[in-house]
Write an enzyme that holds these catalytic residues in place. Structure first.
Site, PDB file in Angstrom:
ATOM      1  N   HIS A 180       0.808  -1.503  -0.547  1.00 46.70           N
ATOM      2  CA  HIS A 180       0.143  -0.257   0.228  1.00 46.70           C
ATOM      3  C   HIS A 180       1.240   1.543   0.014  1.00 46.70           C
ATOM      4  O   HIS A 180       1.575   1.906   1.085  1.00 46.70           O
ATOM      5  CB  HIS A 180      -0.621   0.525   1.690  1.00 46.70           C
ATOM      6  CG  HIS A 180      -1.973   1.455   1.256  1.00 46.70           C
ATOM      7  ND1 HIS A 180      -3.507   0.956   0.739  1.00 46.70           N
ATOM      8  CD2 HIS A 180      -1.621   2.380   1.898  1.00 46.70           C
ATOM      9  CE1 HIS A 180      -4.202   2.029   0.305  1.00 46.70           C
ATOM     10  NE2 HIS A 180      -3.059   2.924   1.251  1.00 46.70           N
ATOM     11  N   CYS A 181       0.227   2.276  -0.618  1.00 49.20           N
ATOM     12  CA  CYS A 181       1.662   3.328  -1.356  1.00 49.20           C
ATOM     13  C   CYS A 181       0.747   4.179  -0.900  1.00 49.20           C
ATOM     14  O   CYS A 181       0.150   4.890  -1.321  1.00 49.20           O
ATOM     15  CB  CYS A 181       1.893   3.592  -2.979  1.00 49.20           C
ATOM     16  SG  CYS A 181       2.669   4.695  -2.716  1.00 49.20           S
ATOM     17  N   VAL A 182       1.091   5.133   0.502  1.00 49.03           N
ATOM     18  CA  VAL A 182       0.581   6.417   0.702  1.00 49.03           C
ATOM     19  C   VAL A 182       0.296   7.973   0.038  1.00 49.03           C
ATOM     20  O   VAL A 182       0.020   8.334   0.152  1.00 49.03           O
ATOM     21  CB  VAL A 182       1.372   6.752   2.321  1.00 49.03           C
ATOM     22  CG1 VAL A 182       0.763   5.564   3.550  1.00 49.03           C
ATOM     23  CG2 VAL A 182       2.734   7.280   1.893  1.00 49.03           C
TER      24      VAL A 182
END
Length: 343
Positions: A180-182
């Protein structure tokens, strides 16, 4: 201590922390994890409990829920860099008759990067639902080590397809889950892995282009000035020829914002270049970040029921099909059952 020494110490400390994080990321209980845990225990004795709860809620909202804060920060940093580039670097380069296409290259790369950012953040990463769970379970074979047939996600109440993982931030299982890439406020999975790779490459190229043009400007300024042939007095009062530290300090005093921006984009280019290399390695070997981390710390995984408990499990990447086909799969993920099965 002079400016150059302090700046080099700052760069070395940042790079050392980044290297330490990369080295310890794949270990189940690394020295860094133990150190952070012990430091948190010590700080918990010093910080009031109410302040701890507020900090925990803030960190949970920041890193464990979907938020556009990092996307806004991403765009703000790009705006700050390109504001300085446009306001000073571009103007000085035009006065020194730099080629216009060279000066416009960072803007073209920025436009491509923002397009990839928008598409990657809005794309469906491959969410597993009741309607597509059965078909997605046929896309990849179960390797029996990292991915086992018959496992049900306790949150989604769905049988997990091979190479999928539940994301606690997005609250859904994602097919071919990477991470998951913020910075894009989205999961990276089968549906947007290609866009994310293009986003990384374009972002690295943008930072590198800005750094190259800015460095070329400062070198041109030094060549046109008499600073290279000058001299200075050292601490003992003796005349010495000008060296690199003195030149850097001279440039910082003359163009402080440009030099500071150059240091930032150089550091950013190095960090992004390392991460791009790692992402390309994963793409060419048909691995995800989730699979790479799991394979490194596989010694703590539970035994597979189909194998004897006293027989150690050996991980083998069964999904790699060769460099060209692996790279093609990133941009055109398969939607039918693999021909290659576990042997």
């Amino acid at each position: 201590m002079d400016f150059l020494t302090l700046f080099l110490l700052y760069l070395c400390s940042v790079l050392a922390v980044a290297a330490l994080l990369c080295l310890s990321s794949g270990r189940q209980e690394s020295f860094l994890t133990r150190s952070v845990t012990r430091a948190s225990q010590v700080l918990s004795l010093l910080i009031p409990s109410q302040l701890q709860r507020v900090a925990q809620r803030a960190l949970h909202r920041l890193f464990h829920t979907r938020s556009r804060l990092f996307v806004v920060l991403h765009v703000a940093l790009q705006a700050a860099v390109f504001g300085e580039y446009t306001w000073e670097v571009f103007v000085y380069c035009r006065e020194l008759q730099f080629h216009l296409l060279l000066l416009l290259l960072p803007y073209l790369l920025l436009a491509g990067n923002l397009g990839c950012l928008l598409l990657c953040s809005r794309a469906n990463p491959g969410t597993v639902t009741k309607s597509n769970a059965a078909s997605l379970a046929k896309v990849y074979a179960y390797d029996g080590v990292l991915f086992q047939r018959g496992l049900v996600c306790p949150t989604c109440a769905l049988e997990k397809p091979a190479r999928s993982k539940h994301c606690s931030v997005c609250r859904a299982c994602v097919h071919r889950f990477d991470h998951h890439c913020v910075w894009v406020n989205n999961c990276i999975g089968a549906g947007n892995a290609g866009l994310f790779l293009l986003y990384l490459l374009s972002l690295t190229a943008t930072a590198g282009a800005v750094a190259a043009v800015t460095a070329a400007l400062l070198v041109r300024v030094l060549l046109l000035s008499s600073a290279l042939h000058g001299a200075h007095l050292d601490a003992q009062g003796q005349e010495r020829p000008v060296g690199i530290p003195v030149l850097v300090q001279h440039l910082f005093l003359t163009f402080p914002r440009i030099v500071f921006m150059l240091g930032f984009v150089i550091l950013l280019t190095l960090v992004l270049g390392g991460y791009c290399s790692f992402s390309l390695y994963l793409a060419l070997t048909n691995q995800t970040t989730n699979e790479w981390c799991k394979s490194r710390r596989f010694g703590g995984s539970p035994p597979v029921p189909s194998q004897p408990h006293d027989r150690p499990l050996v991980y083998r990447n069964i999904y790699s099909k060769g460099i060209w086909r692996n790279l093609k799969e990133i941009f055109n993920p398969p939607m039918t059952l693999e021909r290659k099965k576990k042997t």
